[in-house]
Design an enzyme around this catalytic site. Structure first.
Site, PDB file in Angstrom:
ATOM      1  N   ASP A   5      22.402  -4.679  11.593  1.00  0.00           N
ATOM      2  CA  ASP A   5      23.010  -6.000  11.712  1.00  0.00           C
ATOM      3  C   ASP A   5      24.035  -5.966  12.838  1.00  0.00           C
ATOM      4  OD1 ASP A   5      23.933  -8.701  11.024  1.00  0.00           O
ATOM      5  OD2 ASP A   5      22.939  -8.334   9.110  1.00  0.00           O
ATOM      6  N   HIS A  65      20.982 -11.279  14.652  1.00  0.00           N
ATOM      7  CA  HIS A  65      21.808 -10.219  14.035  1.00  0.00           C
ATOM      8  C   HIS A  65      21.633  -8.900  14.786  1.00  0.00           C
ATOM      9  CE1 HIS A  65      23.339 -12.370  10.482  1.00  0.00           C
ATOM     10  NE2 HIS A  65      22.211 -13.065  10.550  1.00  0.00           N
ATOM     11  N   GLU A  91      19.000 -16.695  10.792  1.00  0.00           N
ATOM     12  CA  GLU A  91      20.196 -17.092  11.538  1.00  0.00           C
ATOM     13  C   GLU A  91      20.157 -16.617  12.992  1.00  0.00           C
ATOM     14  OE1 GLU A  91      23.332 -17.043   7.835  1.00  0.00           O
ATOM     15  OE2 GLU A  91      23.044 -15.191   8.914  1.00  0.00           O
TER      16      GLU A  91
HETATM   17  C1  TNX Z   1      23.370 -15.165   5.098  1.00  0.00           C
HETATM   18  S1  TNX Z   1      20.819 -14.383   3.744  1.00  0.00           S
HETATM   19  C2  TNX Z   1      22.814 -14.067   5.720  1.00  0.00           C
HETATM   20  C3  TNX Z   1      23.571 -12.799   5.767  1.00  0.00           C
HETATM   21  C4  TNX Z   1      24.914 -12.922   5.118  1.00  0.00           C
HETATM   22  C5  TNX Z   1      24.806 -13.743   3.855  1.00  0.00           C
HETATM   23  C6  TNX Z   1      26.060 -13.828   3.042  1.00  0.00           C
HETATM   24  C7  TNX Z   1      20.502 -14.056   5.186  1.00  0.00           C
HETATM   25  C8  TNX Z   1      19.106 -13.815   5.461  1.00  0.00           C
HETATM   26  N1  TNX Z   1      21.500 -14.015   6.112  1.00  0.00           N
HETATM   27  O1  TNX Z   1      23.658 -12.335   7.094  1.00  0.00           O
HETATM   28  O2  TNX Z   1      25.381 -11.649   4.840  1.00  0.00           O
HETATM   29  O3  TNX Z   1      24.387 -15.048   4.202  1.00  0.00           O
HETATM   30  O4  TNX Z   1      25.823 -14.375   1.769  1.00  0.00           O
END
Ligand code: TNX
Length: 503
Positions: free
Chosen positions: A164, A241, A301
């Site tokens: 990450d 990420h 994301e």
């Molecule tokens: C969203 S869930 C993210 C993570 C974060 C999390 C915190 C997901 C696929 N991505 O990078 O840690 O929310 O709840």
């Protein structure tokens, strides 16, 4: 079904295994592990005979489903019959739950098992937990103890979030900078992330933080998991990420500027450049060294901001006839999937992989609610349900936030986790695409393993039961049975949140 009487299990009760399946050795080892704290040692094991009186007998019956088992405890003996070793393993875990918890103090001569007839099997094939080891690192021993927890709950998938923005945790021989540079962040934000607004009020611990697993350690974990009938799914985040990877090899990003492993927790615009072929050479080189049938490539994301300004990404869009930057993610995901498929492996990703156009073979992990999962299942893609609404064990367990350790946010009590219906909104055909359910433990605010346990337990039990018996649930009955399981947690030395038990 309870039956009259008890079986007296003693340190000298023999274990008889009628099977030539090598993996029954793992089941015998599991029984030893369960009884070790009771008798101070395991039982004597004999191959290959079963049906002995005053013994624990194991038998395989190929007409049963591999993960199904029958457990018969009579005053005379214990008979375990299973479709395959994994079913026998689940029977051993049930046996563990039948033991009186007082017995776990050790040095006991005999324990009384209540006579019962149990017929059991999981309804869903995938019952998982994701552990984020990037935001905070967990040692091999801690990962093994997490696998023990999965085994106790008859769960069978460990999704290992290895990379990450805040750390790259997996040794890759071809790209040594990933761990030399990418596994360490200079310092870590203290307290809650203000979401991009980092000013002089933000405080940092001013201590380097790092850690990674060698490939030998990964093999050790995968082997430890296999002996507990747990599949490991490694996750290598792509194309978002990605900052720890970019800090290691700046040519992987669109601007190639000097990146630094992130010290804070919000989403970063700087992602892998998908315009350059060198990025795909890199990810293929990485994946060549990653083991597993299913490879999770993340995909969540992923902002497109850098791609929009990048001449290489724009050229890629033109060359591929793409009309929106988001489609670049679909292009990148499909290209990686083609590579995986050519090597006999399968791709799984977060539900954002649907947005850029997804291939019909990719498995989708639905986290932004169940909508993505529903959409994917209706078009025939395999799906794992892990919605924030029910499966995010990094959220608070009560609304009494002031009296809880800092957590991500939200409020997800045990009862709510238990309510998840993984089939909601799906007809029977689409339901068949739902492989199962998964709990996610993101660790931005979980600095150590004691707190990880506190966040996992007892909510992990609710996810386990949703996966095991999605159509047969009753919260009051679950709570009643949890009373015993929590004693077992205590006897095994696990930390758990007390809230659901405070009457
Ligand atoms: C969203 S869930 C993210 C993570 C974060 C999390 C915190 C997901 C696929 N991505 O990078 O840690 O929310 O709840």
């Amino acid at each position: 079904t309870p039956v009259e009487g008890v079986f007296r299990l003693g340190a000298s009760t023999p274990v008889c295994i009628e099977s030539s399946d090598e993996r029954m050795r793992w089941v015998a080892d599991a029984l030893d592990e369960v009884l070790q704290p009771v008798f101070g040692r395991g039982l004597e094991c004999r191959f290959p005979q079963a049906g002995e009186p005053h013994a624990v007998n194991f038998l395989l019956d190929a007409s049963m489903a591999p993960d199904a088992y029958r457990l018969m405890v009579t005053t005379e003996r214990v008979d375990i019959c299973a479709g395959a070793p994994e079913g026998a393993f689940y029977a051993v875990q049930t046996l563990r739950q039948l033991l009186p918890v007082e017995a776990f103090d050790g040095g006991v001569r005999t324990v009384e098992l209540p006579a019962v007839e149990i017929e059991d099997r999981p309804a869903m094939a995938y019952r998982g937990l994701m552990l984020d080891v990037a935001r905070h690192f967990f040692t091999v021993d801690e990962v093994k103890r997490t696998l023990d927890l999965l085994a106790l709950h008859k769960m069978n998938v460990f999704h290992w979030h290895l990379t990450d923005d805040q750390g790259w945790r997996l040794e890759i021989h071809k790209y040594p900078e990933l761990t030399r540079v990418g596994s360490v962040r200079r310092r870590t934000l203290i307290g809650k992330d203000p979401g991009g607004e980092y000013d002089e009020t933000c405080r940092y611990d001013e201590r380097p933080y790092g850690g990674f697993y060698t490939q030998e350690e990964v093999r050790e974990v995968v082997d430890y998991a296999a002996r507990r009938f747990i599949t490991v799914i490694p996750e290598i985040e792509f194309p978002g990420h990605a900052v720890a990877a970019l800090a290691s090899y700046p040519w992987l990003g669109c601007t190639g500027e000097q990146y630094e492993v992130r010290q804070t927790w919000d989403i970063d615009d700087r992602v892998f450049c998908v315009g350059r072929d060198s990025t795909f050479d890199f990810i293929e080189g990485v994946l060549d060294e990653v083991i597993g049938l299913y490879i999770h490539i993340g995909g969540d994301e992923c902002p497109t901001k850098m791609w929009e300004q990048c001449p290489h990404c724009r050229a890629r869009m033109r060359a591929e006839g793409l009309t929106a930057p988001r489609q670049l993610q679909g292009y990148a995901t499909k290209r990686v999937e083609r590579f995986l498929q050519a090597h006999g492996r399968r791709l799984i990703g977060w539900d954002e992989i649907l947005d850029g156009g997804v291939s019909p073979t990719a498995a989708v992990m639905s986290w932004r609610g169940t909508e993505g999962g529903i959409r994917a299942a209706r078009q025939g893609n395999p799906v794992v349900m892990a919605p924030t609404t029910h499966c995010y064990l990094d959220y608070y367990q009560t609304d009494d936030v002031a009296n809880e350790p800092l957590a991500w946010g939200g409020c997800l009590p045990l009862s709510k986790v238990y309510e998840l219906d993984p089939y909601e909104g799906l007809d029977s055909l689409a339901q068949r695409c739902v492989l199962g359910v998964q709990a996610n433990l993101w660790t931005e605010y979980i600095p150590d393993f004691a707190q990880a346990q506190y966040m996992l337990l007892p909510r992990l039990a609710a996810v386990a039961e949703v996966g095991w018996a999605p159509r047969r649930r009753n919260y009051d009955d679950f709570l009643r049975r949890m009373e015993h399981l929590r004693l077992l947690y205590g006897a095994c030395g696990y930390r758990y949140a007390p809230h659901p038990f405070a009457h």
